[in-house]
Design a protein around this motif. Sequence first.
Motif, PDB file in Angstrom:
ATOM      1  N   SER A 189      92.599  35.818  71.863  1.00 60.27           N
ATOM      2  CA  SER A 189      92.339  37.260  71.777  1.00 60.27           C
ATOM      3  C   SER A 189      93.629  38.022  71.515  1.00 60.27           C
TER       4      SER A 189
ATOM      5  N   CYS B 244      95.824  41.409  72.026  1.00 56.59           N
ATOM      6  CA  CYS B 244      95.983  42.518  72.968  1.00 56.59           C
ATOM      7  C   CYS B 244      97.059  43.460  72.454  1.00 56.59           C
TER       8      CYS B 244
ATOM      9  N   HIS C  49      93.516  41.661  80.351  1.00 52.89           N
ATOM     10  CA  HIS C  49      92.693  40.628  79.719  1.00 52.89           C
ATOM     11  C   HIS C  49      92.657  39.362  80.582  1.00 52.89           C
TER      12      HIS C  49
END
Length: 366
Positions: A194, A196, A205
């Motif tokens: 992911s 960020c 997160h």
Amino acid sequence: MGARENIIRHSVPADHSCLFTSVAYLCQGTSGEVELRTAGRKLREVCAQAVLADTDPASRAIMLGHDSVEAYVQWIRNETHWGGEPEVLMLAEHFETELVIVSCESLSLLRYAEGGKNGTAYLLYTGQHYDPLPNAAATQSDAGVACRAFEAAAAGVETRDKAAISLAQLHNLEAARRAKERRVQRLKCSGCGSLCDDAAAFQAHCGEVEHGDDFAYDCEQVEVVVGADEALPEGNVDLNAPEVFTFYNASSANTLSFSMRYDGAPFQLGGETFATLEAYWRGPAVSEASLDEREQRLADALRAQYRPSSEGGAALLAALAGTAQRMVVCVDVDPWLGMQAAGGISSGQNMFGKALMTLRDEAAAA
């Protein structure tokens, strides 16, 4: 056969020897990174020996723009130097092959050793780089290919010329698209991939998303490309946008600017006189203040420096009014004071720029 089916673009490394490796790929059938690099060196030597063999070395040196042919030889053997038109001509004569330079800048063709008995080879020139444009039929298998040029008696020259120009046009379109791309820095989670926005977002997160037992809570910084038609992520500013006015806080102190170093508008604050805003900003009144206090003291210092009753302050106010309704961005290494400018897209709090915009609004309302 379609307009571009018989001539294609092949990429070679942009390593200062692209002319030589492109010619080796086309006229010798050389393939492979190591092999092309070696072939490029040999073709540099071909040019060196051609010049050394000239019966009028003094005139040849002048034509090449060097003091002597020996100086040229030393220069061309240096692999940090690019090849150009003289080398194109020498290589065309060496291979007895017509070399056609397809210029992306002028969308035109330049022919060297026209009518060469070993055929015609096309090279795309972007203004900074050469790439070979081989005969597509000769690239289907690299094994045993001796030449990727077009045969001397091959028909369809006009069609190939148009196809080559079409490839140059395609390059220009792609270059224009890439020029409009913008880039932002993001943190990529090593556990799930992911992206960020920053360290705080990564920390959140990690607390919200379940990862494997071997997750080490680490991440890496990556660059994300944002297309011209895509909205920038929140907190980022495109410094090249027409609605943004950018100034650098490290600019010259002698030229009128919003930089803290500008010394054309001394001011008084708290019973002291400051030659520049930087002198005040580095003093104890700011260095010992909290972030909230710094914001207020920046505003007070700007009002003092930009006072209309002083010549320097009036000039700064006029310049500030000239920014109209554009967003004012201070580029500075301090992420609180300004923004970072990597890749044309910036992130940061830009408190200096925001204070200037507030002052601009106050002046307009007065």
